[in-house]
Design a protein around this motif. Structure first.
Motif, PDB file in Angstrom:
ATOM      1  N   SER A   1       0.838  -1.192   0.000  1.00  0.00           N
ATOM      2  CA  SER A   1       0.000   0.000   0.000  1.00  0.00           C
ATOM      3  C   SER A   1       0.871   1.239   0.000  1.00  0.00           C
TER       4      SER A   1
ATOM      5  N   TYR B   1      -4.360  10.297  -1.178  1.00  0.00           N
ATOM      6  CA  TYR B   1      -4.449   9.341  -2.283  1.00  0.00           C
ATOM      7  C   TYR B   1      -3.866   8.017  -1.805  1.00  0.00           C
TER       8      TYR B   1
ATOM      9  N   TYR C   1      -3.225   3.920  -2.663  1.00  0.00           N
ATOM     10  CA  TYR C   1      -3.125   2.816  -3.618  1.00  0.00           C
ATOM     11  C   TYR C   1      -2.925   1.530  -2.835  1.00  0.00           C
TER      12      TYR C   1
ATOM     13  N   TYR D   1      -2.093  -2.834  -3.323  1.00  0.00           N
ATOM     14  CA  TYR D   1      -1.475  -3.782  -4.250  1.00  0.00           C
ATOM     15  C   TYR D   1      -1.679  -5.190  -3.712  1.00  0.00           C
TER      16      TYR D   1
ATOM     17  N   VAL E   1      -3.227  -3.498  -8.976  1.00  0.00           N
ATOM     18  CA  VAL E   1      -3.134  -2.179  -8.358  1.00  0.00           C
ATOM     19  C   VAL E   1      -4.526  -1.566  -8.318  1.00  0.00           C
ATOM     20  N   THR E   2      -4.965  -1.158  -7.132  1.00  0.00           N
ATOM     21  CA  THR E   2      -6.238  -0.452  -6.989  1.00  0.00           C
ATOM     22  C   THR E   2      -5.947   1.019  -6.766  1.00  0.00           C
ATOM     23  N   ASN E   3      -6.383   1.859  -7.692  1.00  0.00           N
ATOM     24  CA  ASN E   3      -6.138   3.293  -7.633  1.00  0.00           C
ATOM     25  C   ASN E   3      -7.087   3.968  -6.644  1.00  0.00           C
TER      26      ASN E   3
ATOM     27  N   ARG F   1      -8.967  -0.683 -11.145  1.00  0.00           N
ATOM     28  CA  ARG F   1      -7.941  -1.697 -10.947  1.00  0.00           C
ATOM     29  C   ARG F   1      -7.206  -1.990 -12.249  1.00  0.00           C
TER      30      ARG F   1
END
Length: 264
Positions: A217, A229, A231, A233, A248-250, A255
């Motif tokens: 993360s 922000y 992210y 992983y 990866v989740t934005n 994703r």
């Protein structure tokens, strides 16, 4: 894993250019050592491929996800000790030089300075340089970025780094210099990691932070705006504990999945 050339990682690679003559291709296509990273795919589209000259990474190609053609590539020049001396970025279709980054080292062997020139055609449009400070364990502690040349350069920003005893970087604080010449904290980013091997760690650019484990993360707080922000992983691993995929989740919930292939 974090990347200078890819959104989620910091790494270099080498691959023969499809536009080279056959003799050039033969010379530029070294044998891959078994188990080394060879390709990175994003959502089934190849975006980067890697080969190795011995164990030295010397080039990375970036592909257009739709056409499959090389959009740009970086060539890495090293000295006899394997240290990066220059990185040149080229346009994929014309091979025009886009930027050139030069590396210099101090008497301890640590990176001391990188100087970057950005080109339009054959003319230099913009220059900048960065200086680096390392701790006793040769981990990066501070990076300072200057605009211009040595004679008239101005400090624009600097970043400080915190690192754990195991070598994982846990925090970055970026400061920007305001109109009064005063540093102002711009952002604070924190990271967490898994316990598995980052396959790119051994080939990291010394101008970047690369951790021996894979990032789970990152949380970036933008000071002054209050925005955050985050992210995250997640991974699938092979029997060695090396990642075969990274999702990866934005911050917006979107994703992307990166698939890693290794040489046989």
């Amino acid at each position: 894993m974090k990347n200078r050339f890819l959104p989620a990682m910091l790494l270099f690679g080498v691959v023969a250019l499809s536009s080279c003559e056959k003799t050039e291709q033969d010379e530029a296509t070294p044998l891959l050592e078994q188990g080394m990273i060879s390709h990175v795919m994003v959502d089934s589209a190849e975006v980067t491929s890697y080969n190795f000259s011995g164990s030295q990474l010397s080039q990375v190609n970036h592909y257009n996800e739709e056409s499959g053609k090389v959009e740009s590539y970086e060539q890495v020049e090293r000295d006899s000790k394997g240290r990066i001396q220059k990185i040149r970025s080229h346009a994929g279709n014309t091979h025009a030089l886009l930027s050139e980054e030069t590396y210099t080292y101090n008497d301890k062997g640590n990176l001391d300075k990188t100087t970057t020139a950005y080109y339009t055609g054959t003319k230099v449009d913009y220059t900048s340089y960065a200086t680096y400070e390392f701790n006793a364990q040769n981990k990066l502690e501070k990076k300072s970025v200057f605009e211009g040349t040595d004679e008239n350069a101005q400090l624009k920003s600097y970043t400080t780094y915190a690192v754990l005893p195991n070598g994982n970087y846990t925090q970055e604080k970026e400061f920007v210099v305001n109109a009064k010449g005063e540093p102002v904290l711009f952002s604070t980013t924190t990271y967490s990691y898994d316990a598995n091997t980052n396959p790119f760690y051994g080939y990291a650019d010394p101008a970047t932070t690369s951790s021996p484990n894979n990032i789970l993360s990152s949380r970036a707080e933008m000071h002054g705006t209050g925005k955050v922000y985050t992210y995250s992983y997640s991974y699938e691993y092979d029997e060695r504990g090396y990642p075969t995929s990274q999702t990866v989740t934005n911050p917006n919930g979107k994703r992307e999945t990166y698939t890693y292939l290794y040489s046989n």
